[in-house]
Structures are given as structure tokens and as C-alpha cells.
Design a protein around this motif. Structure first.
Motif, PDB file in Angstrom:
ATOM      1  N   VAL A 103     -68.518 -37.256 -10.661  1.00  0.00           N
ATOM      2  CA  VAL A 103     -67.102 -36.900 -10.585  1.00  0.00           C
ATOM      3  C   VAL A 103     -66.281 -38.077 -10.067  1.00  0.00           C
ATOM      4  O   VAL A 103     -66.676 -38.759  -9.127  1.00  0.00           O
ATOM      5  N   ARG A 104     -65.115 -38.251 -10.693  1.00  0.00           N
ATOM      6  CA  ARG A 104     -64.140 -39.189 -10.146  1.00  0.00           C
ATOM      7  C   ARG A 104     -63.090 -38.360  -9.411  1.00  0.00           C
ATOM      8  O   ARG A 104     -62.302 -37.652 -10.049  1.00  0.00           O
ATOM      9  N   PRO A 105     -63.089 -38.409  -8.077  1.00  0.00           N
ATOM     10  CA  PRO A 105     -62.104 -37.625  -7.339  1.00  0.00           C
ATOM     11  C   PRO A 105     -60.694 -38.162  -7.559  1.00  0.00           C
ATOM     12  O   PRO A 105     -60.503 -39.341  -7.875  1.00  0.00           O
ATOM     13  N   SER A 106     -59.723 -37.316  -7.357  1.00  0.00           N
ATOM     14  CA  SER A 106     -58.337 -37.742  -7.451  1.00  0.00           C
ATOM     15  C   SER A 106     -58.058 -38.821  -6.420  1.00  0.00           C
ATOM     16  O   SER A 106     -58.508 -38.737  -5.275  1.00  0.00           O
ATOM     17  N   GLY A 107     -57.317 -39.835  -6.813  1.00  0.00           N
ATOM     18  CA  GLY A 107     -56.962 -40.896  -5.896  1.00  0.00           C
ATOM     19  C   GLY A 107     -58.068 -41.890  -5.629  1.00  0.00           C
ATOM     20  O   GLY A 107     -57.932 -42.754  -4.748  1.00  0.00           O
ATOM     21  N   ASP A 108     -59.169 -41.793  -6.356  1.00  0.00           N
ATOM     22  CA  ASP A 108     -60.299 -42.705  -6.159  1.00  0.00           C
ATOM     23  C   ASP A 108     -60.671 -43.285  -7.525  1.00  0.00           C
ATOM     24  O   ASP A 108     -60.774 -42.548  -8.506  1.00  0.00           O
ATOM     25  N   TYR A 109     -60.902 -44.591  -7.598  1.00  0.00           N
ATOM     26  CA  TYR A 109     -61.265 -45.201  -8.869  1.00  0.00           C
ATOM     27  C   TYR A 109     -62.764 -45.129  -9.118  1.00  0.00           C
ATOM     28  O   TYR A 109     -63.247 -45.468 -10.198  1.00  0.00           O
TER      29      TYR A 109
END
Length: 121
Positions: free
Chosen positions: A99-105
Motif C-alpha cells: 500500500v502507498r499511504p496518503s501523503g507518502d511516496y
């Protein structure tokens, strides 16, 4: 924070069917590959099936033709349809996702808490 919550496990007779679900929630930007793993008592956790974001699937030989992995990207939910269950399928089943969390690249890996599947002979 990202959470994976499995459901759908239970007790079933050999030859029966169960469908597992895994709902991903939290601050999610994008989900890449999602997998199902299982772990029997005293054994290591092994991958059962995986599915990419575009729907490409992969299965361990022991479940091919019996299990079907699928996902609903609109609901961030993963499924595992299990048919013709055998006693050797008894294990705790875990959802796993990249998963790519929101606000994280960066992508990160997450696990669910597991759901027990018991197949009686």
C-alpha cells in the motif's frame, strides 16, 4: 494509518466452500499487489494466492483450480473464494497488501490479523 481486516473464516466440512474477505481502510493513496497467506500450527506462513492491481493472479499449486482470488478496487477489498476444501487447507489465513499511504511516496506492506479456517474430514 492503514488497516486490513479479514472476515469469513469458520468451520466447514471437507468438500465445502468458504469465501474470505479483506477490507483495507485508512489513509490509502493506492494499493498495489494484494495476497492471501496461510499458516497452520507449527508451520511457517506461506503465500496462497496473489493479485496485482490490474488483476493478474498467481496461485500456489496446491490450491489451483479450487481457490479464486479477486479484488474490488472501488471498495479496497480482497476476496478468496475457496471451493472443494480439504482438511489440509486448515490454517489461519492472512491478508497482505502493498500500500502507498496518503501523503507518502513510498509503498509499505501491511498484514491483517488473520481469520481461522478449519476443514473437518
Amino acid at each position: 494509518q492503514v488497516q486490513l481486516v479479514e472476515s469469513g473464516g469458520g468451520l466447514v466440512q471437507a468438500g465445502g466452500s468458504l469465501t474470505l474477505s479483506c477490507a483495507a481502510s485508512g489513509s490509502i493513496f493506492r494499493i498495489d499487489t494484494m495476497d492471501w497467506y496461510r499458516q497452520a500450527p507449527g508451520k511457517q506462513r506461506n503465500m496462497v494466492a496473489s493479485i496485482t492491481s490490474d488483476g493478474t493472479t498467481n496461485y500456489v499449486d496446491s490450491v489451483k483450480g479450487r481457490f479464486t482470488i479477486s479484488r474490488d478496487n472501488t471498495k479496497n477489498t480482497l476476496y478468496l473464494q475457496m471451493n472443494s476444501l480439504k482438511p489440509e487447507d486448515t490454517a489461519a489465513y492472512y491478508c497482505h497488501a502493498k500500500v502507498r499511504p496518503s501523503g507518502d511516496y513510498r509503498y509499505k506492506y501491511y498484514w491483517g490479523q488473520g481469520t481461522q479456517v478449519t476443514v473437518s474430514s
